[in-house]
Design an enzyme around this catalytic site. Structure first.
Site, PDB file in Angstrom:
ATOM      1  N   ASP A 177      48.688   3.618  24.078  1.00 45.16           N
ATOM      2  CA  ASP A 177      49.142   3.118  22.784  1.00 45.16           C
ATOM      3  C   ASP A 177      50.614   3.489  22.748  1.00 45.16           C
ATOM      4  O   ASP A 177      50.956   4.674  22.575  1.00 45.16           O
ATOM      5  CB  ASP A 177      48.390   3.781  21.626  1.00 45.16           C
ATOM      6  CG  ASP A 177      48.803   3.168  20.301  1.00 45.16           C
ATOM      7  OD1 ASP A 177      49.998   2.860  20.136  1.00 45.16           O
ATOM      8  OD2 ASP A 177      47.951   2.992  19.423  1.00 45.16           O
ATOM      9  N   HIS A 178      51.489   2.509  22.937  1.00 42.35           N
ATOM     10  CA  HIS A 178      52.879   2.884  23.196  1.00 42.35           C
ATOM     11  C   HIS A 178      53.545   3.533  21.981  1.00 42.35           C
ATOM     12  O   HIS A 178      54.570   4.178  22.115  1.00 42.35           O
ATOM     13  CB  HIS A 178      53.692   1.697  23.717  1.00 42.35           C
ATOM     14  CG  HIS A 178      53.899   0.605  22.736  1.00 42.35           C
ATOM     15  ND1 HIS A 178      53.007  -0.417  22.565  1.00 42.35           N
ATOM     16  CD2 HIS A 178      54.889   0.379  21.860  1.00 42.35           C
ATOM     17  CE1 HIS A 178      53.455  -1.215  21.635  1.00 42.35           C
ATOM     18  NE2 HIS A 178      54.590  -0.763  21.179  1.00 42.35           N
ATOM     19  N   HIS A 240      47.664   1.305  16.433  1.00 43.78           N
ATOM     20  CA  HIS A 240      48.948   1.970  16.184  1.00 43.78           C
ATOM     21  C   HIS A 240      48.969   2.735  14.854  1.00 43.78           C
ATOM     22  O   HIS A 240      49.342   3.907  14.812  1.00 43.78           O
ATOM     23  CB  HIS A 240      50.088   0.951  16.164  1.00 43.78           C
ATOM     24  CG  HIS A 240      50.179   0.114  17.407  1.00 43.78           C
ATOM     25  ND1 HIS A 240      50.031   0.645  18.657  1.00 43.78           N
ATOM     26  CD2 HIS A 240      50.414  -1.207  17.582  1.00 43.78           C
ATOM     27  CE1 HIS A 240      50.175  -0.313  19.553  1.00 43.78           C
ATOM     28  NE2 HIS A 240      50.403  -1.448  18.928  1.00 43.78           N
TER      29      HIS A 240
END
Ligand code: NAD
Length: 485
Positions: A177-178, A240
């Site tokens: 999950d950047h 996110h």
């Protein structure tokens, strides 16, 4: 400038989907930057693996093009690029057949870290994992990196976890999950857990509410068909925004190690209450001049999918009982802006009288476009005008505060940091399988609820802050959203 870059050990990184959009846009330019920063050792190798008919040389040429298009302007030095691409290789592999697998196996070295990046659609995960195993390419020390979306709902996420678990143990799997790779997100943990100042106030007694906003200016672009099946809830909130919420709400872990941190995040997700339908606002952007509406973009004039969602939720535990968390995300909004705001309560007794106004401290954590933190502190307005109060931000924006310490251009972006964490074997900033499943377990009934009621998303103007009802969600509670700026 102080260099703090510690090179990782030698590795072979295989990027399945090494010719795809994500590889060209993020992964390869990111690796190039780490190479320039001295973090990627000279004996590390990156092996693109995809369906296209390429050889090493034509793959290197493609990567040169990707760096020119998506890399930073200051990283375009031809010599640096030439040295980087010399470490790249290519093998044509078919995930669904046996083509290329033996060649891939022969190209990998025995004595270095092996990592496999699944930068392909999730429909190929099962085939890739099984063939890595049956061709003897992956072993118990190999690492596996998987991209979002991780499932579409709880059953599909479980099925994906089971597929991966057939061939890999959980401590080999890195679910990206950047958002977790962003500098400020990690700084949030440092601010909370390395300072005495905030933690005593970090609870329902002193925090009025928390807002998390992820606003985008882009529409669904070419991803219309995918997005119509997903929507803002699945595409953004389930992963996110939920991860950000966890970092804000979690208890201090006993140590900063992957499972201690992820155990605490999981407890937060499990403590989330079901969301009252009255506390959800969904929207779809309208047409804007010649620019198509959301429904035109996804090609379905009756689409009920949301390009915007705002909701109020509660973490049901001792720390947060009664403190609402407001989440909001959407496309084609006023600005590109991601921010977490911790809004503290007013001082309990106003000694300066009504005319001084009401004030509260706000800790704002900005993720984009400029990463940084500000703390609004109330002070006396300077000058002879009596005891009037104003809120002044204490600015902790890294570019300014740390300019003398580090070269801010050298701070890795999220993908760079996360890929290097894979090579270091550090899973702290990656989602564990049970976290993902718990997040879906909370999300699924919310979606099922609006589907069964046939709720229709509200239209909103392009360039706005979303539908009016989203503002009402806050107004009803005597609060308001922070401006999207
Ligand atoms: P893409 O369609 O641009 O690329 C797909 C890649 O997979 C290509 O390299 C293609 O050759 C390869 N491929 C397809 N079928 C194959 C097969 N049978 N055998 C071997 N290789 C095969 O996709 P993308 O946009 O790069 O996305 C990859 C993954 O990353 C997806 O799961 C996507 O959801 C996720 N993702 C992408 C982005 C992005 O910005 N593009 C962002 C977040 C997550």
């Amino acid at each position: 400038m102080v260099s703090r870059v510690i090179p990782v050990e030698a590795f072979d990184l295989v990027i399945f989907g090494g010719t795809g959009d994500l590889a060209r846009r993020k992964i390869l330019p990111g690796l190039h930057r780490r190479f320039l920063a001295g973090q990627m050792p000279a004996n590390a190798r990156v092996i693109g693996a995809a369906r296209a008919e390429l050889d090493d040389e034509s793959y290197r040429e493609m990567v040169r093009g990707a760096i020119a298009e998506f890399g930073d302007p200051q990283d375009q030095d031809a010599d640096g690029i030439a040295r980087f691409v010399a470490q790249l290789h290519y093998v044509r592999v078919d995930a669904r057949g046996d083509t290329g697998w033996k060649q891939l196996g022969r190209r990998l070295r025995k004595d270095v870290i092996r990592a496999f990046y699944f930068s392909v659609g999730p429909g190929l995960f099962e085939d890739l994992a099984a063939r890595l195993h049956s061709f003897g390419i992956a072993d118990a020390a190999s690492r596996l990196v998987v991209e979002k979306p991780f499932g579409h709902d709880l059953p599909s996420a479980r099925a994906l976890n089971e597929v991966l678990a057939r061939h890999f143990r959980e401590n080999q799997i890195y679910r990206i999950d950047h958002y977790l790779g962003k500098e400020t997100v990690q700084n949030l943990m440092a601010v909370r857990f390395a300072n005495i100042l905030f933690e005593p106030l970090w609870n329902a007694q002193y925090v009025d509410h928390i807002q998390i906003t992820v606003a985008e200016t882009v529409g669904v672009g070419g991803r219309g068909a995918y997005y119509d099946r997903s929507g803002a809830m699945r595409d953004m909130v389930q992963n996110h925004l939920m991860q950000l919420l966890c970092l804000i709400a979690m208890e201090p872990p006993s140590r900063f190690d992957p499972d201690a941190v992820r155990d605490e995040k999981l407890k937060v997700i499990r403590a989330l209450e079901p969301v009252d339908p009255h506390h959800i606002v969904r929207g779809q952007y309208e047409a804007d001049g010649d620019a198509p509406s959301f429904r035109e973009d996804v090609g379905d004039p009756r689409s009920l999918t949301e390009s915007f969602i705002a909701l109020r939720c509660h973490v049901s535990n001792w720390r947060w009982a009664g403190t609402p968390f407001y989440l909001r995300t959407g496309k084609k909004l006023r600005r590109r802006c991601s921010e977490i705001a911790v809004v503290f309560k007013d001082a309990p007794h106003a000694i300066f009288g009504q005319e001084a106004g009401r004030h509260c401290n706000i800790l704002s954590i900005k993720l984009q476009p400029d990463e940084g933190m500000t703390l609004d502190v109330t002070i006396k307005e300077p000058g002879p005008g009596g005891m009037r109060l104003i809120d002044v931000p204490l600015d902790m924006t890294f570019a300014e505060a740390l300019a003398k310490e580090i070269d801010i251009d050298d701070v890795p972006d999220a993908y760079e940091r996360l890929i290097m964490d894979v090579m270091r074997g550090n899973q702290t900033l990656f989602m564990r399988g049970d976290e993902v499943e718990a997040a879906w377990a909370w999300t699924d009934p919310i979606i099922a609820g609006w589907e069964s009621r046939g709720d229709v998303p509200r239209p909103y103007e392009v360039g706005s802050s979303g539908p009016e009802d989203a503002a009402m969600l806050m107004h009803r509670d005597g609060r308001r959203w922070r401006e999207i700026r």
